[in-house]
Design a protein around this motif. Structure first.
Motif, PDB file in Angstrom:
ATOM      1  N   TRP A 188       0.763  -1.076   0.359  1.00 21.05           N
ATOM      2  CA  TRP A 188       0.124  -0.092   0.094  1.00 21.05           C
ATOM      3  C   TRP A 188       0.721   1.513   0.244  1.00 21.05           C
ATOM      4  CZ3 TRP A 188      -4.624   1.920  -1.175  1.00 21.05           C
ATOM      5  CH2 TRP A 188      -4.877   3.266  -0.805  1.00 21.05           C
ATOM      6  N   THR A 203      -7.354  11.252   1.221  1.00 21.53           N
ATOM      7  CA  THR A 203      -7.795  11.002   2.455  1.00 21.53           C
ATOM      8  C   THR A 203      -9.179  11.485   2.853  1.00 21.53           C
ATOM      9  OG1 THR A 203      -5.713  11.156   3.396  1.00 21.53           O
ATOM     10  CG2 THR A 203      -7.028  11.339   5.131  1.00 21.53           C
ATOM     11  N   HIS A 252     -11.704   8.897   1.063  1.00 21.16           N
ATOM     12  CA  HIS A 252     -11.558   7.678   1.876  1.00 21.16           C
ATOM     13  C   HIS A 252     -12.341   7.850   3.071  1.00 21.16           C
ATOM     14  CE1 HIS A 252     -10.152   4.048   3.833  1.00 21.16           C
ATOM     15  NE2 HIS A 252     -10.169   4.869   4.795  1.00 21.16           N
ATOM     16  N   ALA A 253     -12.458   8.937   3.805  1.00 19.89           N
ATOM     17  CA  ALA A 253     -13.266   9.296   4.962  1.00 19.89           C
ATOM     18  C   ALA A 253     -14.354   9.397   4.562  1.00 19.89           C
ATOM     19  CB  ALA A 253     -12.386  10.691   5.612  1.00 19.89           C
ATOM     20  N   THR A 273     -15.899   5.785   4.057  1.00 18.52           N
ATOM     21  CA  THR A 273     -15.862   4.772   4.963  1.00 18.52           C
ATOM     22  C   THR A 273     -16.457   5.651   6.031  1.00 18.52           C
ATOM     23  OG1 THR A 273     -13.679   5.587   5.716  1.00 18.52           O
ATOM     24  CG2 THR A 273     -13.691   3.785   4.219  1.00 18.52           C
ATOM     25  N   HIS A 319     -15.169   7.436   8.205  1.00 24.30           N
ATOM     26  CA  HIS A 319     -14.280   7.818   9.017  1.00 24.30           C
ATOM     27  C   HIS A 319     -13.995   9.275   9.272  1.00 24.30           C
ATOM     28  CE1 HIS A 319     -13.135   3.166   8.934  1.00 24.30           C
ATOM     29  NE2 HIS A 319     -14.290   3.442   9.710  1.00 24.30           N
ATOM     30  N   ALA A 342     -10.220  10.294  10.436  1.00 20.44           N
ATOM     31  CA  ALA A 342      -9.095   9.779   9.651  1.00 20.44           C
ATOM     32  C   ALA A 342      -7.884  10.848   9.340  1.00 20.44           C
ATOM     33  CB  ALA A 342      -9.444   8.934   8.261  1.00 20.44           C
ATOM     34  N   VAL A 378      -4.262  12.032   7.632  1.00 21.64           N
ATOM     35  CA  VAL A 378      -3.766  11.791   6.387  1.00 21.64           C
ATOM     36  C   VAL A 378      -2.404  10.798   6.222  1.00 21.64           C
ATOM     37  CG1 VAL A 378      -2.281  12.817   4.300  1.00 21.64           C
ATOM     38  CG2 VAL A 378      -4.214  14.235   5.553  1.00 21.64           C
ATOM     39  N   TYR A 403      -3.579   7.220   6.495  1.00 24.99           N
ATOM     40  CA  TYR A 403      -3.896   7.004   5.239  1.00 24.99           C
ATOM     41  C   TYR A 403      -2.801   6.455   4.352  1.00 24.99           C
ATOM     42  CZ  TYR A 403      -6.260   6.728   0.783  1.00 24.99           C
ATOM     43  OH  TYR A 403      -6.540   6.577  -0.697  1.00 24.99           O
ATOM     44  N   GLY A 445      -1.399   3.109   5.518  1.00 25.00           N
ATOM     45  CA  GLY A 445      -2.354   2.024   5.699  1.00 25.00           C
ATOM     46  C   GLY A 445      -2.607   1.555   7.180  1.00 25.00           C
TER      47      GLY A 445
END
Length: 277
Positions: free
Chosen positions: A197, A256, A259-260, A263, A265, A268, A270, A273, A276
């Motif tokens: 990742w 990030t 992704h947040a 998901t 989250h 979260a 950076v 992320y 991983g």
């Protein structure tokens, strides 16, 4: 050694010491560096695009937003930074649509403001943030250095001849490969493990860094300037030095956020992320 080369070397050493010391310290010193970068980027952007000449009022509004974002990053509420920047960009876009102002205004506010926010967000306040920032430095610097030397050695087809005639595909690929190696090596030292990742993130951020370099070259070519300014002796301007880093930070920060949102989250970071976690 020529006088110009000595000046360039001295400037590079001073800048490296200041930036690395602030990165190590974190907190207010690093936030101050991020804030100064954003403000100086807007100064150079507005100068290159001649905003102060073609749209004095709009440029004054741009300064207001960029400075407010910088001050908020220095000592305000982190959660207010993006709404403040977003509101400023949207308002500037309304200026453009309703009063036929320059589109370089909202794009300059976004570029400068997001520079400050993204750089500060990656470092954060903890040890993992320090590692994340060093990871970004390793990726961007190895991309820049190896792309230059490999491109000069192997030459070959040009990457974007109309934008930056000196860049080649061999240099771009070589820089990306070196960034993956450097980023993976740093991650391996920190976590004592190889992560696919993190290697993938190094690849993405290296590509983003090179896009940032090409983007700044496009702006300068569009307005017929060689350097973004003369603020750094022997090196040109701040944008000339941080274009790749800024775009890599953009990519990490926006990925990030995406992704947040995906998901749910909302807390979260950076740094987490990137590695991983």
């Amino acid at each position: 050694m020529s006088g110009e080369l000595k000046k360039r070397l001295l400037s590079a050493i001073v800048l490296a010491i200041v930036v690395l010391a602030a990165t190590w310290a974190g907190g207010l010193p690093f936030r101050a560096v991020a804030a100064v970068i954003g403000v100086l980027v807007y100064y150079e952007w507005s100068t290159i695009t001649r905003l102060k000449d073609v749209d004095f009022q709009g440029n004054a509004f741009g300064w207001l937003i960029v400075v407010l974002v910088a001050l908020n990053v220095l000592g305000g509420d982190d959660q207010m930074s993006m709404p403040l920047l977003g509101g400023g960009v949207i308002t500037a876009m309304l200026f453009v649509v309703l009063r036929k102002r320059s589109w370089w205004l909202p794009s300059g506010i976004l570029y400068a403001g997001l520079s400050t926010i993204a750089i500060a967000a990656i470092r954060g306040e903890n040890q993992i943030g320090l590692m994340a920032m060093l990871f970004l430095f390793a990726v961007v610097w190895s991309t820049d250095i190896l792309a230059y030397f490999i491109g000069r050695k192997l030459k070959g087809p040009k990457l974007a001849p109309r934008i930056s005639p000196g860049k080649t595909w061999s240099g771009a690929i070589g820089g990306t490969v070196s960034a993956v190696i450097a980023g993976s090596a740093l991650s391996g030292v920190v976590f004592s493990d190889f992560s696919l990742w993190t290697a993938f993130m190094a690849l993405i951020l290296s590509v983003a860094s090179q896009i940032g370099d090409l983007f700044e070259s496009f702006i300068k070519r569009r307005f017929g300037v060689k350097d973004s300014s003369h603020l750094i002796p022997g090196h040109g301007g701040v944008m000339d030095r941080v274009d790749g880093l800024v775009f890599a930070c953009f990519a990490a920060f926006l990925l990030t956020l995406a992704h947040a949102a995906w998901t749910s989250h909302v807390d979260a970071s950076v740094a987490a992320y990137l590695f991983g976690l």
